[in-house]
Design an enzyme around this catalytic site. Structure first.
Site, PDB file in Angstrom:
ATOM      1  N   HIS A  39       0.856  -1.189   0.000  1.00 31.57           N
ATOM      2  CA  HIS A  39       0.000   0.000   0.000  1.00 31.57           C
ATOM      3  C   HIS A  39       0.896   1.245   0.000  1.00 31.57           C
ATOM      4  CE1 HIS A  39      -2.426  -3.253   1.662  1.00 31.57           C
ATOM      5  NE2 HIS A  39      -3.505  -2.568   1.377  1.00 31.57           N
ATOM      6  N   HIS A 286      -4.058   3.037  -3.377  1.00 33.34           N
ATOM      7  CA  HIS A 286      -4.236   2.514  -2.019  1.00 33.34           C
ATOM      8  C   HIS A 286      -3.587   1.156  -1.829  1.00 33.34           C
ATOM      9  CE1 HIS A 286      -6.222   1.768   1.851  1.00 33.34           C
ATOM     10  NE2 HIS A 286      -6.464   0.556   1.385  1.00 33.34           N
ATOM     11  N   GLU A 438     -17.872  -5.295  24.046  1.00 36.11           N
ATOM     12  CA  GLU A 438     -16.962  -6.448  24.100  1.00 36.11           C
ATOM     13  C   GLU A 438     -15.762  -6.285  23.170  1.00 36.11           C
ATOM     14  OE1 GLU A 438     -20.975  -8.055  25.359  1.00 36.11           O
ATOM     15  OE2 GLU A 438     -20.243  -6.781  23.725  1.00 36.11           O
ATOM     16  N   HIS A 499     -28.120 -17.137  23.843  1.00 31.47           N
ATOM     17  CA  HIS A 499     -27.141 -16.985  24.915  1.00 31.47           C
ATOM     18  C   HIS A 499     -26.432 -18.296  25.261  1.00 31.47           C
ATOM     19  CE1 HIS A 499     -28.770 -13.027  25.308  1.00 31.47           C
ATOM     20  NE2 HIS A 499     -28.161 -12.774  26.455  1.00 31.47           N
TER      21      HIS A 499
END
Length: 694
Positions: A39, A286, A438, A499
């Site tokens: 890049h 890029h 999280e 869950h």
């Protein structure tokens, strides 16, 4: 540097700072072109910004890239790795890793010529531990942003505990270069939100707004005002209209350093592939080499010899040495002198800092860990874990952690006197409140771990999916982060399949260099914590229950110290077993009951607890065969999870009672019956195997 090294070339008339900036650009272009991969555009665009930051602001001594008082530099846009490698080379950073000095430069010119090649110190994305001066592994976008928040929190914590009047040991800052892609990733927003809440004024993100991604213009998918978003999170923001305006960049950094009540975002507007005649400002700059003609055209625009490759002109090395090098050496010498005086006045605290730097534990850190007597009712392993955690943490003052809003459920809060909560008005607190974030929790803990702290993160096992990327990176970076995952099975009950984890154990076990421990009772929890604390270069996942587990009678069964070997014979028979019963976690007591029943009926049975497959696989073959004799092919494994992987232990003649579907919403007793995790069904399966082979 002599002309023998540089070719004696001064490519253009002009100031040495401009030449140094263009050296960074051309090294990046040449390395990517030679590798035919990489890049180039972002290093070409950001070279003036990075150069200004390193030369004018970053407190870093190239002679000792691990000096504890240094500022931290994070290249969150890790695809622009040649920007960092060029800086490390030109600044003459020494090759010093955590263990020892290896000698020579961290990144030589030959290393740059070997960009992205097998075994090089210049891989496609920067890798922590591999290349000195790389503070964290950055590849997946947004992770470096999250890591930087952890680093900033670590600085605040270290300062609150160890700084004393006249001894500002820890006053370093965290500087980050990030991209449009970083800003789009959700983890960076989670981390920014927490950083603003905690008022981390030692944190500066420099956002390269070049408006180009791999697919094209950011207008395809991105139109938000990033600065406004972060201001709403409690950040200060500054705008720099042109990345090439080094004076404006320097003023913005100075303004950020003067802000004392919040983190700062500097939005720098740049042109990707700056100088390339046809690809500047395009997506082609890029993620692919520019091509020989475009490279020559860019060099022509810089006033550079068009056919010169990997050129470092006269005066560039010296410019870095008289700027960052001299400033960093002076700052490090002053810091070391201050620390010597600190050691004389605060010897106990200095010894703690020595242990942090060496990744050691204090003497007698485990002296107060409890033992647990046999108890048919027992404890949930999350509860026994909390008791062990709170016996350890007071003796390891740099142990710090928390949960994603689940500490009351994961039982991961530190309850001893003085633990406190980490907050903007209490950076000494050791309970971290991550909020429902999280992903950021995982990346923040990685940032803390690279500073030497011992962080832990907790949540429900099902939500390990939300933090898998930073867990993987902790393993890749060899960071001893501890993950406390509770609610580990269909035993969650009425919360239902959303869950109830099924495939998560297999996913974690499939990740290299992680130790997964699913203890079967309170005393295995004790041993699991001993293992987790003594691992210096591997993360650990503690897999714990919500429901109570019987505490096994260790007078009848083998001691839990066998946990350290990953699997061990819990109960045995005379002679060769007719059947081996295996399990982890909550199912250990289940197979232990089947073992007792079979033994009463005269069946020669063996029961094996297997809390950690990874540790078991590390044992010598002799030990593994002693636990699981190859000649005994009648085997039954029981685990409330996907069965993937158990085939290596049960073999072609064995059987696994596990989960083949998602769970269901119901009381735990109904679920255990439905999915076959009851004493009667386990015993029936064992008898079927024994009779079939009999």
């Amino acid at each position: 540097m002599s002309s023998a090294t540089t070719g004696g070339v001064r490519p253009q008339e002009g100031d040495i700072d401009t030449i140094a900036i263009n050296t960074i650009r051309t090294l990046a272009m040449d390395a990517v072109q030679k590798a035919k991969s990489g890049h180039p555009g972002t290093p070409m665009a950001l070279a003036p910004v990075a150069y200004t930051l390193w030369q004018k602001a970053l407190r870093f001594d190239p002679a000792d890239p691990n000096w504890p008082g240094r500022d931290r530099f994070v290249l969150s846009c890790g695809h622009a790795s040649m920007l960092l490698y060029a800086l490390l080379h030109l600044a003459a950073v020494k090759d010093v890793n955590r263990h020892a000095e290896r000698g020579g430069p961290a990144v030589s010119l030959d290393d740059i010529k070997q960009f992205r090649q097998l075994g090089s110190r210049t891989p496609g994305h920067p890798e922590y531990r591999l290349t000195a001066g790389v503070e964290t592994t950055t590849g997946p976008l947004g992770q470096g942003c999250g890591n930087s928040v952890g680093m900033a929190m670590a600085q605040r914590f270290l300062a609150a505990r160890y700084n004393k009047p006249g001894f500002p040991l820890f006053d370093w800052r965290v500087y980050v270069l990030c991209s449009d892609g970083d800003m789009m990733e959700g983890v960076s927003q989670e981390a920014a939100s927490l950083a603003g809440h905690l008022r981390l004024s030692n944190l500066l993100w420099i956002y390269d707004s070049n408006t180009i991604t791999i697919e094209g213009s950011t207008r395809l998918a991105f139109s938000e005002d990033v600065a406004a978003r972060l201001r709403a999170d409690g950040w200060h923001s500054i705008d720099v209209a042109d990345a090439n305006d080094t004076k404006a960049v320097a003023r913005a950094i100075e303004e950020a350093q003067a802000v004392t009540d919040r983190p700062t975002l500097i939005v720098v507007h740049s042109q990707i592939g700056y100088g390339a005649p046809h690809r500047a400002g395009t997506r082609e700059a890029h993620g692919e080499p520019l091509g020989p003609d475009e490279v020559r055209g860019a060099k022509r625009a810089y006033g550079w010899p068009e056919d010169a490759e990997f050129l470092v002109p006269d005066g560039v090395y010296e410019r870095f040495a008289e700027g960052m090098g001299a400033r960093g050496a002076k700052a490090r010498a002053a810091w070391l002198e201050m620390f010597a005086r600190y050691r004389a006045e605060y010897p106990d605290l200095a010894r703690e800092l020595d242990m942090i730097n060496r990744h050691e534990l204090p003497p007698h850190w485990d002296a107060e860990i409890p033992g647990f007597p046999a108890d048919a009712k027992g404890l949930a392993s999350r509860d026994s874990s909390q008791k062990v955690l709170n016996a350890i943490a007071p003796h390891v003052p740099w142990m710090i952690g928390g949960a994603a809003d689940l500490a009351p459920s994961t039982k991961s809060n530190l309850t001893f006197e003085g633990a406190g909560g980490f907050a903007a008005d209490n950076y000494r607190g050791r309970n971290l409140h991550f909020g429902i974030r999280e992903h950021a929790m995982g990346s923040i803990c990685n940032g803390m771990a690279v500073t030497g702290l011992r962080p832990y993160a907790s949540g429900f096992l099902i939500f390990s999916d939300y933090m898998k990327p930073p867990i993987r990176l902790a393993a890749l970076m060899e960071l001893p982060v501890i993950y406390i995952f509770t609610h580990d099975s269909i035993g969650v009950g009425e919360d239902g399949p959303t869950h109830q984890p099924i495939e998560q154990l297999a996913t974690l076990r499939a990740t290299p260099d992680i130790v997964v421990l699913r203890p079967g009772d309170a005393n295995e929890v004790v041993e699991a914590w001993r293992i987790a604390m003594t691992l210096k270069e591997r993360p650990t996942c503690l897999i714990l229950t919500r429901q109570p587990l019987p505490t096994l009678d260790r007078g009848r069964f083998a001691p839990a110290s066998g946990t350290a070997r990953g699997a061990y014979v819990l109960g045995d028979c005379e002679g060769t077993p007719q059947i081996i019963l295996m399990a982890t976690g909550s199912e250990v007591s289940l197979v232990a009951g089947a073992y007792d029943a079979l033994t009463r009926e005269g069946v020669r049975a063996r029961v094996v607890s297997m809390p950690s497959w990874e540790l078991f696989e590390q044992q010598p073959e002799e030990y593994r065969h002693a636990v699981l004799p190859p000649a005994v092919t009648t085997r039954l494994a029981v685990e409330q999870a996907a069965v993937l992987g158990w085939d290596r232990y049960v073999g072609p003649k064995g059987r696994v009672i596990g989960m083949h579907t998602f769970g269901a919403s119901a009381p735990i007793s109904a679920l255990l019956g439905k999915f076959g995790f009851t004493p009667d069904k386990v015993l029936a399966a064992a008898w079927e195997l024994v009779r079939h082979d009999g």
